[in-house]
Design a protein around this motif. Structure first.
Motif, PDB file in Angstrom:
ATOM      1  N   ILE A   1      20.956 -17.293  41.057  1.00 44.77           N
ATOM      2  CA  ILE A   1      20.843 -14.544  41.823  1.00 44.77           C
ATOM      3  C   ILE A   1      20.522 -14.384  40.866  1.00 44.77           C
ATOM      4  O   ILE A   1      21.018 -14.559  39.814  1.00 44.77           O
ATOM      5  N   ASP A   2      19.711 -13.216  41.355  1.00 45.48           N
ATOM      6  CA  ASP A   2      19.429 -12.269  40.111  1.00 45.48           C
ATOM      7  C   ASP A   2      20.840 -11.089  40.785  1.00 45.48           C
ATOM      8  O   ASP A   2      20.294 -10.167  41.183  1.00 45.48           O
ATOM      9  N   ALA A   3      21.197 -11.217  39.180  1.00 49.30           N
ATOM     10  CA  ALA A   3      22.617  -9.676  38.716  1.00 49.30           C
ATOM     11  C   ALA A   3      21.715  -8.762  38.151  1.00 49.30           C
ATOM     12  O   ALA A   3      21.008  -8.383  37.135  1.00 49.30           O
ATOM     13  N   THR A   4      22.061  -7.452  37.879  1.00 45.49           N
ATOM     14  CA  THR A   4      22.340  -6.498  37.287  1.00 45.49           C
ATOM     15  C   THR A   4      23.816  -6.118  36.920  1.00 45.49           C
ATOM     16  O   THR A   4      24.567  -7.304  37.207  1.00 45.49           O
TER      17      THR A   4
ATOM     18  N   TYR B   1      21.097  -9.240  26.969  1.00 44.09           N
ATOM     19  CA  TYR B   1      21.919  -8.767  27.539  1.00 44.09           C
ATOM     20  C   TYR B   1      23.114  -7.988  27.557  1.00 44.09           C
ATOM     21  O   TYR B   1      24.015  -8.002  28.393  1.00 44.09           O
ATOM     22  N   PHE B   2      23.566  -8.967  26.490  1.00 44.39           N
ATOM     23  CA  PHE B   2      24.539  -8.949  26.458  1.00 44.39           C
ATOM     24  C   PHE B   2      26.156  -7.718  26.440  1.00 44.39           C
ATOM     25  O   PHE B   2      26.823  -7.465  27.210  1.00 44.39           O
ATOM     26  N   ARG B   3      25.701  -6.964  25.577  1.00 47.51           N
ATOM     27  CA  ARG B   3      25.841  -5.379  25.932  1.00 47.51           C
ATOM     28  C   ARG B   3      25.991  -5.116  26.952  1.00 47.51           C
ATOM     29  O   ARG B   3      27.502  -4.417  27.450  1.00 47.51           O
ATOM     30  N   ASP B   4      24.536  -5.039  27.575  1.00 45.70           N
ATOM     31  CA  ASP B   4      25.094  -4.295  29.018  1.00 45.70           C
ATOM     32  C   ASP B   4      26.046  -5.437  29.824  1.00 45.70           C
ATOM     33  O   ASP B   4      27.039  -4.639  31.240  1.00 45.70           O
TER      34      ASP B   4
ATOM     35  N   VAL C   1      24.191  -4.023  41.331  1.00 49.06           N
ATOM     36  CA  VAL C   1      24.165  -3.145  42.768  1.00 49.06           C
ATOM     37  C   VAL C   1      22.095  -3.155  42.040  1.00 49.06           C
ATOM     38  O   VAL C   1      21.581  -3.214  41.080  1.00 49.06           O
ATOM     39  N   PRO C   2      21.653  -3.395  43.135  1.00 47.89           N
ATOM     40  CA  PRO C   2      19.903  -2.917  42.202  1.00 47.89           C
ATOM     41  C   PRO C   2      19.062  -2.124  42.353  1.00 47.89           C
ATOM     42  O   PRO C   2      19.689  -0.853  42.236  1.00 47.89           O
ATOM     43  N   VAL C   3      17.804  -2.229  41.966  1.00 46.18           N
ATOM     44  CA  VAL C   3      17.003  -1.566  41.452  1.00 46.18           C
ATOM     45  C   VAL C   3      16.236  -1.346  42.141  1.00 46.18           C
ATOM     46  O   VAL C   3      15.700  -2.582  43.209  1.00 46.18           O
ATOM     47  N   ILE C   4      15.849  -0.651  43.109  1.00 45.96           N
ATOM     48  CA  ILE C   4      15.200  -0.187  44.131  1.00 45.96           C
ATOM     49  C   ILE C   4      14.019   1.121  43.903  1.00 45.96           C
ATOM     50  O   ILE C   4      15.105   2.020  44.609  1.00 45.96           O
ATOM     51  N   ALA C   5      13.785   1.400  42.722  1.00 43.22           N
ATOM     52  CA  ALA C   5      13.096   2.272  42.539  1.00 43.22           C
ATOM     53  C   ALA C   5      12.194   2.518  41.885  1.00 43.22           C
ATOM     54  O   ALA C   5      10.929   1.471  41.461  1.00 43.22           O
ATOM     55  N   PRO C   6      11.050   3.462  42.003  1.00 43.27           N
ATOM     56  CA  PRO C   6       9.596   4.006  41.284  1.00 43.27           C
ATOM     57  C   PRO C   6      10.299   4.196  39.526  1.00 43.27           C
ATOM     58  O   PRO C   6      11.361   4.612  39.015  1.00 43.27           O
TER      59      PRO C   6
ATOM     60  N   LEU D   1      14.830  -4.129  31.470  1.00 49.85           N
ATOM     61  CA  LEU D   1      15.297  -3.946  32.905  1.00 49.85           C
ATOM     62  C   LEU D   1      16.159  -5.210  33.090  1.00 49.85           C
ATOM     63  O   LEU D   1      16.589  -6.865  32.709  1.00 49.85           O
ATOM     64  N   PRO D   2      17.979  -5.394  32.056  1.00 46.64           N
ATOM     65  CA  PRO D   2      19.025  -6.097  32.428  1.00 46.64           C
ATOM     66  C   PRO D   2      19.247  -6.848  33.651  1.00 46.64           C
ATOM     67  O   PRO D   2      19.628  -5.884  34.640  1.00 46.64           O
ATOM     68  N   GLN D   3      18.917  -7.837  33.447  1.00 43.73           N
ATOM     69  CA  GLN D   3      19.090  -8.765  34.352  1.00 43.73           C
ATOM     70  C   GLN D   3      19.384  -9.889  34.171  1.00 43.73           C
ATOM     71  O   GLN D   3      18.671 -10.898  33.577  1.00 43.73           O
ATOM     72  N   LEU D   4      19.926 -10.853  34.924  1.00 47.07           N
ATOM     73  CA  LEU D   4      20.680 -12.034  34.592  1.00 47.07           C
ATOM     74  C   LEU D   4      20.323 -13.739  35.733  1.00 47.07           C
ATOM     75  O   LEU D   4      20.904 -12.634  36.486  1.00 47.07           O
ATOM     76  N   VAL D   5      20.267 -14.815  35.776  1.00 49.89           N
ATOM     77  CA  VAL D   5      20.960 -15.368  36.694  1.00 49.89           C
ATOM     78  C   VAL D   5      21.502 -15.871  36.871  1.00 49.89           C
ATOM     79  O   VAL D   5      22.752 -16.698  36.037  1.00 49.89           O
TER      80      VAL D   5
END
Length: 441
Positions: free
Chosen positions: A368-371, A286-289, A375-380, A229-233
């Motif tokens: 702040i949690d960033a993708t 997650y650098f490339r993301d 855009v957020p992840v809201i998903a199964p 889950l690529p996420q940085l703060v």
């Protein structure tokens, strides 16, 4: 130290089982708990510290549609239906007011940028429009500096972050949800390719569905499950002032400062776009993301290296140790505000002389949690039945929170979703899609 947050009682007794366990007591988690409880679903929310202890109480308090990524627009439209009804829904005033919001333009290039957003927003632009001259001056009484124009949305508004999530949590408890505070979830338990519960510091809670709404912690929570889950703060700082007579009612953003009026008559003031990212192992993972976003937004993100690389919540130190888990060692993320926040106040004083000499009551910061696409992840999660992720709100979570929590609740129960969730799917980060942000606002 973060702002004072309205208290929420805890349910001390740990249930052995529930239909749904929610990890995280921010505005997304508590909203999901409320809507699940209203459906008659057995739900337990586990929060490692206190409700809204992190970014849900530390944000600007904006509830905006204007300037959002088009993929978020259907959801924020639903959120702005929920906010005006919030007092009736939860039985308390959470401070929501349709005060309007301005994006101030320095020059014609800013105007063109916002004109482009209006075109892309299409029918979702609703009452948003560009204003200038006397119309703009009317929204900024007493301003001594002029601006070329502004993107203006009268129906956007503000609420009180220190009140909103706690009020929603208390309403969820009254509806039957169990709220466990100071209750760390150390791991998500799985068997046979599906979720079967959570392991907390107080013991196991069995559940067939788990919602991860852990904000800045979500990527770390998912990693032991084999999920990338690529996420940085990023660290964002704000301050609040004492009451001011004659200041602007309409909230605004400009290059160098942003503000909104508070219920107590003071102002929450932020530095506009500038935030800081402390380099941690995830920065490399997650650098490339994130590279496309960093190339586009490099002027507004400062990079820092600190002790957090090893000992911080996203550092190299192991998740479990003799003193418990990393979540117990960091029950509430409370970063220090950065000095530039005072420059934002000085800039605002230049624009609005009425603020000169107003006392600063508090300064704070939040993560702040960033993708990668903001855009957020809201998903199964397709590869792990029973797991729903609701994270990565990229600084947009407070305003969209009630609707995002309702959508997460719908996905957890398999009910018809509030909006089409396709834009928020988790798999976009692992199927070669290479998501990108579509707006710099």
């Amino acid at each position: 130290m973060g702002p004072a947050v309205d208290p929420v009682p805890t349910d001390d007794a740990r249930p052995d089982a529930a239909d749904v366990v929610i990890i995280g007591g921010g505005i997304i988690g508590v909203s999901a708990a409320l809507f699940l409880a209203k459906k008659g679903v057995s739900v337990v929310l586990c929060e490692k510290g206190h409700i809204a202890g992190e970014q849900s109480s530390r944000n600007w308090g904006w509830c905006r549609r204007m300037g959002r990524d088009p993929r978020e627009l259907p959801l924020i439209v639903e959120a702005l239906k929920l906010w005006p009804a919030m007092q009736e829904l939860v039985g308390e005033d959470v401070g929501f007011r349709r005060s309007g919001i301005l994006y101030l333009c320095r020059d014609d290039s800013d105007v063109a940028f916002h004109e482009d957003w209006l075109k892309r927003a299409g029918d979702y632009a609703l009452d948003t429009r560009l204003i200038d001259g006397e119309a703009l001056s009317a929204q900024m009484p007493g301003a001594r500096r002029g601006f070329r124009a502004a993107l203006y949305t009268p129906s956007d508004g503000r609420a009180e972050p220190q009140k909103a999530a706690p009020a929603i949590a208390r309403a969820a408890r009254r509806a039957g949800a169990k709220i466990l505070l100071n209750c760390v979830v150390r791991a998500i338990d799985t068997a046979g390719g599906r979720v079967c519960g959570v392991v907390t510091e107080k013991g196991l809670i069995r559940a067939s569905t788990v919602i991860v709404a852990g904000g800045a912690w979500s990527s770390r929570l998912c990693r032991p499950l084999g999920l990338r889950l690529p996420q940085l703060v990023v660290r964002a700082s704000v301050l609040r002032t004492g009451p001011v007579e004659g200041g602007p009612e309409t909230a605004a953003w400009a290059d160098g400062f942003a503000y909104r009026k508070r219920l107590d008559g003071g102002y929450t003031i932020a530095g506009g776009a500038l935030s800081y990212h402390e380099i941690v192992p995830d920065s490399f993972r997650y650098f490339r993301d994130f590279l496309p976003m960093l190339m586009n937004e490099w002027r507004s993100v400062g990079l820092r290296v600190g002790a957090g690389f090893v000992t911080g919540p996203a550092g190299l130190a192991p998740a479990l140790g003799d003193s418990g888990s990393v979540y117990e060692r960091h029950r509430t993320l409370d970063p220090a505000p950065v000095p530039h926040i005072d420059q934002a106040l000085r800039t605002m004083e230049e624009v609005f002389p009425v603020l000169k000499g107003v006392p600063v009551l508090q300064r704070w910061a939040g993560f702040i949690d960033a993708t990668p696409d903001a855009v957020p992840v809201i998903a199964p999660v397709k590869s792990l039945s029973g797991l729903v992720i609701a994270t990565g709100f990229s600084g947009h979570g407070f305003g969209i929170g009630p609707a995002a929590g309702r959508l997460a609740a719908d996905l957890a129960t398999g009910d018809a979703p509030l909006v089409d969730p396709a834009a928020f799917r988790y798999e976009r980060f692992i199927d070669g899609t290479r998501p990108r942000p579509t707006t710099g606002v």
